[in-house]
Scaffold this active site. Structure first.
Site, mmCIF file in Angstrom:
data_model
loop_
_atom_site.group_PDB
_atom_site.id
_atom_site.type_symbol
_atom_site.label_atom_id
_atom_site.label_comp_id
_atom_site.label_asym_id
_atom_site.label_seq_id
_atom_site.Cartn_x
_atom_site.Cartn_y
_atom_site.Cartn_z
ATOM 1 N N TYR A 139 0.868 -1.175 0.000
ATOM 2 C CA TYR A 139 0.000 0.000 0.000
ATOM 3 C C TYR A 139 0.907 1.228 0.000
ATOM 4 O O TYR A 139 2.042 1.141 -0.418
ATOM 5 C CB TYR A 139 -0.908 -0.109 1.248
ATOM 6 C CG TYR A 139 -2.052 0.867 1.295
ATOM 7 C CD1 TYR A 139 -2.885 1.054 0.189
ATOM 8 C CD2 TYR A 139 -2.312 1.617 2.448
ATOM 9 C CE1 TYR A 139 -3.932 1.953 0.243
ATOM 10 C CE2 TYR A 139 -3.366 2.511 2.506
ATOM 11 C CZ TYR A 139 -4.167 2.684 1.395
ATOM 12 O OH TYR A 139 -5.208 3.566 1.447
ATOM 13 N N LYS A 210 -5.964 -2.047 -2.058
ATOM 14 C CA LYS A 210 -7.001 -1.802 -1.038
ATOM 15 C C LYS A 210 -7.701 -3.103 -0.663
ATOM 16 O O LYS A 210 -7.991 -3.360 0.506
ATOM 17 C CB LYS A 210 -8.056 -0.826 -1.578
ATOM 18 C CG LYS A 210 -7.566 0.589 -1.670
ATOM 19 C CD LYS A 210 -7.937 1.395 -0.444
ATOM 20 C CE LYS A 210 -7.226 2.715 -0.464
ATOM 21 N NZ LYS A 210 -7.630 3.678 0.495
ATOM 22 N N ASP A 305 -13.640 6.499 -0.146
ATOM 23 C CA ASP A 305 -12.590 6.395 0.869
ATOM 24 C C ASP A 305 -11.838 7.719 1.036
ATOM 25 O O ASP A 305 -11.429 8.070 2.126
ATOM 26 C CB ASP A 305 -11.623 5.271 0.493
ATOM 27 C CG ASP A 305 -10.710 4.919 1.664
ATOM 28 O OD1 ASP A 305 -11.203 4.904 2.801
ATOM 29 O OD2 ASP A 305 -9.522 4.675 1.433
ATOM 30 N N ASP A 306 -11.674 8.462 -0.074
ATOM 31 C CA ASP A 306 -10.909 9.714 -0.004
ATOM 32 C C ASP A 306 -11.689 10.789 0.750
ATOM 33 O O ASP A 306 -11.106 11.625 1.426
ATOM 34 C CB ASP A 306 -10.567 10.200 -1.419
ATOM 35 C CG ASP A 306 -9.881 9.118 -2.216
ATOM 36 O OD1 ASP A 306 -8.768 8.737 -1.842
ATOM 37 O OD2 ASP A 306 -10.474 8.605 -3.185
ATOM 38 N N ASN A 447 -0.230 12.031 0.549
ATOM 39 C CA ASN A 447 0.553 10.855 0.141
ATOM 40 C C ASN A 447 1.054 11.043 -1.281
ATOM 41 O O ASN A 447 0.467 11.783 -2.034
ATOM 42 C CB ASN A 447 -0.329 9.596 0.166
ATOM 43 C CG ASN A 447 -0.590 9.109 1.576
ATOM 44 O OD1 ASN A 447 0.284 9.161 2.407
ATOM 45 N ND2 ASN A 447 -1.785 8.649 1.840
#
Length: 591
Positions: A139, A210, A305-306, A447
């Site tokens: 990940y 994920k 998810d974001d 990230n």
């Protein structure tokens, strides 16, 4: 069912198991992957009983040298394997030794992906037992580099690729996937991969990564997970010129053409897999992400998810940090750098939790939260020119052009970075925040590591060891003035696997914000005094499966409370039930 009709059913793609028997949230466990069936002998079914050569090439059943003498006789494996018999523990020891010998993270990533294609259970055993070491490999941050080079390292397709060529045929494409009982789909269109931008079809590394975490950390069965990439083209010039690029070589489709394809996809998923399949949107560009979530959240089981996962994990860090920085949530002032899907999503969830705790309207609690975008502070005089998702955050204030002046004006107690731009928390910014806070909370969330607003070392050094720090990508512990500081990792992997498991075990049909708050509170509850003493506001990943089971139980409880759960009757002890539904990667004995 007699044997001939069973065979016909199998030929037509039906399941061999009676679909009425439900395990783990309403989807049958065809492969005996639940903990509940762990001690039973199972037959390795594919379309016929796999044996010999084909058994060794099926990652779902292959055990390598761990096949026993009896299994080698029963399944025609004599001579196809060297004579030694190895335990799963020994295989794990050997593979970890091999993986640690690679110096380059991308080589470790490739080694892990090769293992997943060869021996699924061993892959998950490695990941679960060495989660803190291997999480950065499968990940963030390594998955970002893997996506950038996906065309070159591409070997075997994983998941489904749905491109504009499949318009009008998406339902047929879904039927090409061999598994019938899907519980979780992670889908991306590759437009905004991490902080790396438009990677088109090569974004597939994200759904694959994920979903491996859904299984390893959340215990959702691998056969129930489906990674999907929707390819509508790319605006990345380098990829369009790259001879090894694996996607459509055309500019991105937008507008009606784009939304029609997405609508066909979402409808086909519901038609093929039913109401209770979770669609997790991943790494879509801001304008599409908000639009899709708003459009489908009332009619489908969707989760972004974001926007939502990031918000839940950051809220949890803030709630946990209150023990160190003091006060209640409503006593603090928040300043964000970045007003995209992550920034506004986090801000909204913090405002919601504040409203819940103080019983005041959310319009009031939003006033404690300020956002800075590329043009400066969001203020009411800019309202007409702002995108719709930024408008609630434009408060009464004079215009402020940059972050440093915003910090001086607003005097935040919590500084959060979600800008996707590295090194934006400068020495002056951190010194300014530290000047009016005894213990400033600084969260640099972008990230991968290169895009982080500041490093852990910078945060601790410039605040003279006073900052409470967390980041999106992992940083090593920092020693400052003889004291050891352990930075927290505000990683979505704390939330989404347990969150998804909670939806699956309750058979939920919609996601509500109250479920996200429940997940945040559950995670914050796992931070111990020992963690706080090191300045940590997140628990260690080594206990992640316990945390996921707890989050799943709290999310499921909320689903029952809100009346959106379909798995009835409600299990007595949801935590125990969640644990019993979790996949374990120990080898099975074949008869």
């Amino acid at each position: 069912m007699d044997s001939s009709s069973t065979l016909n059913a199998v030929k037509n793609g039906a399941s061999v198991v009676d679909p009425k028997s439900t395990v783990g949230g309403g989807v049958e466990d065809v492969y005996g992957e639940d903990r509940a069936t762990e001690d039973q002998l199972i037959t390795p079914w594919t379309f016929s009983v796999a044996s010999g050569y084909s058994l060794l090439r099926d990652p779902q059943y292959n055990k390598g040298l761990a096949f026993t003498e009896n299994e080698r006789d029963a399944h025609y494996l004599r001579g196809l394997l060297p004579p030694a018999i190895s335990s799963q523990q020994l295989q794990e020891k050997k593979l970890m030794k091999n993986i640690r010998e690679y110096q380059v993270p991308l080589q470790r990533y490739t080694a892990m992906m090769d293992l997943q294609e060869r021996n699924e259970r061993l892959f998950y055993k490695l990941l679960i037992d060495n989660v803190e070491e291997l999480l950065p490999v499968v990940y963030t941050p390594t998955v970002g580099e893997a996506c950038q080079k996906y065309g070159s390292i591409f070997r075997r397709p994983q998941g489904l690729y749905i491109s504009l060529k499949e318009k009008g045929k998406i339902l047929e494409v879904l039927k090409n996937w061999p598994e019938r009982s899907i519980q979780v789909i992670v889908v991306t269109d590759g437009e905004r991969i991490l902080g790396l931008g438009d990677l088109g079809c090569q974004g597939m590394g994200i759904p694959v990564g994920k979903l491996s975490l859904y299984t390893a950390l959340g215990g959702v069965r691998p056969s129930a997970c489906l990674p999907i990439t929707i390819d509508v083209g790319t605006n990345n010039e380098e990829l369009l010129k790259d001879e090894f690029y694996i996607g459509l070589k055309q500019r991105r489709a937008t507008g009606q053409e784009y939304y029609d394809l997405l609508h066909e996809f979402v409808s086909a998923v519901k038609q093929n897999y039913g109401e209770k399949v979770l669609i997790q949107f991943e790494d879509f560009a801001n304008h599409n992400a908000f639009e899709l979530l708003a459009k489908y959240r009332t009619t489908h089981l969707v989760f972004n998810d974001d926007i939502q996962g990031t918000a839940a994990v950051v809220l949890s860090g803030v709630v946990a940090a209150l023990k160190l920085i003091g006060g209640n949530l409503a006593d603090h002032t928040f300043l964000f750098l970045g007003a995209g899907e992550a920034g506004t999503g986090i801000a909204e969830l913090i405002a919601l939790e504040m409203a819940k705790q103080t019983k005041t309207p959310i319009e009031e609690t939003r006033k404690k939260i300020w956002l800075v975008d590329s043009k400066g502070l969001l203020v009411s005089s800019r309202k007409d020119s702002l995108q719709h998702f930024k408008k609630p955050w434009a408060h009464e204030h004079e215009p402020v052009k940059d972050l440093l002046n915003a910090v001086k004006e607003i005097k935040p107690t919590v500084l959060i970075g979600s800008s996707g731009v590295g090194r934006t928390f400068t020495k002056e910014v951190i010194e300014a925040v530290s000047s009016f806070n005894d213990k400033p909370l600084i969260m640099a969330l972008s990230n991968p590591t290169s895009q982080s607003e500041c490093t852990a070392e910078e945060a601790y050094t410039w605040s003279k060891g006073r900052a409470i720090f967390a980041s999106g990508s992992p940083f090593d512990p920092v020693e400052y003035n003889g004291k050891n500081f352990v930075p927290g990792q505000s990683n979505n992997a704390y939330i989404f696997p347990g969150f998804g498991l909670g939806l699956v075990i309750s058979g939920a049909i919609r996601v509500h914000d109250e479920m996200l708050l429940a997940a945040s509170e559950a995670l914050a509850g796992h931070v111990t005094q020992e963690n706080y003493d090191k300045g940590m506001i997140y628990p260690p990943f080594s206990i992640i499966r316990k945390i996921s089971a707890d989050i799943a139980a709290k999310v499921a409880a909320k689903a029952y409370e809100l009346g959106v759960a379909t798995r009835l009757p409600r299990p007595e002890n949801l935590f125990k039930y969640a644990e019993s539904c979790m996949y374990t990667p120990l080898y099975r004995n074949y008869r």
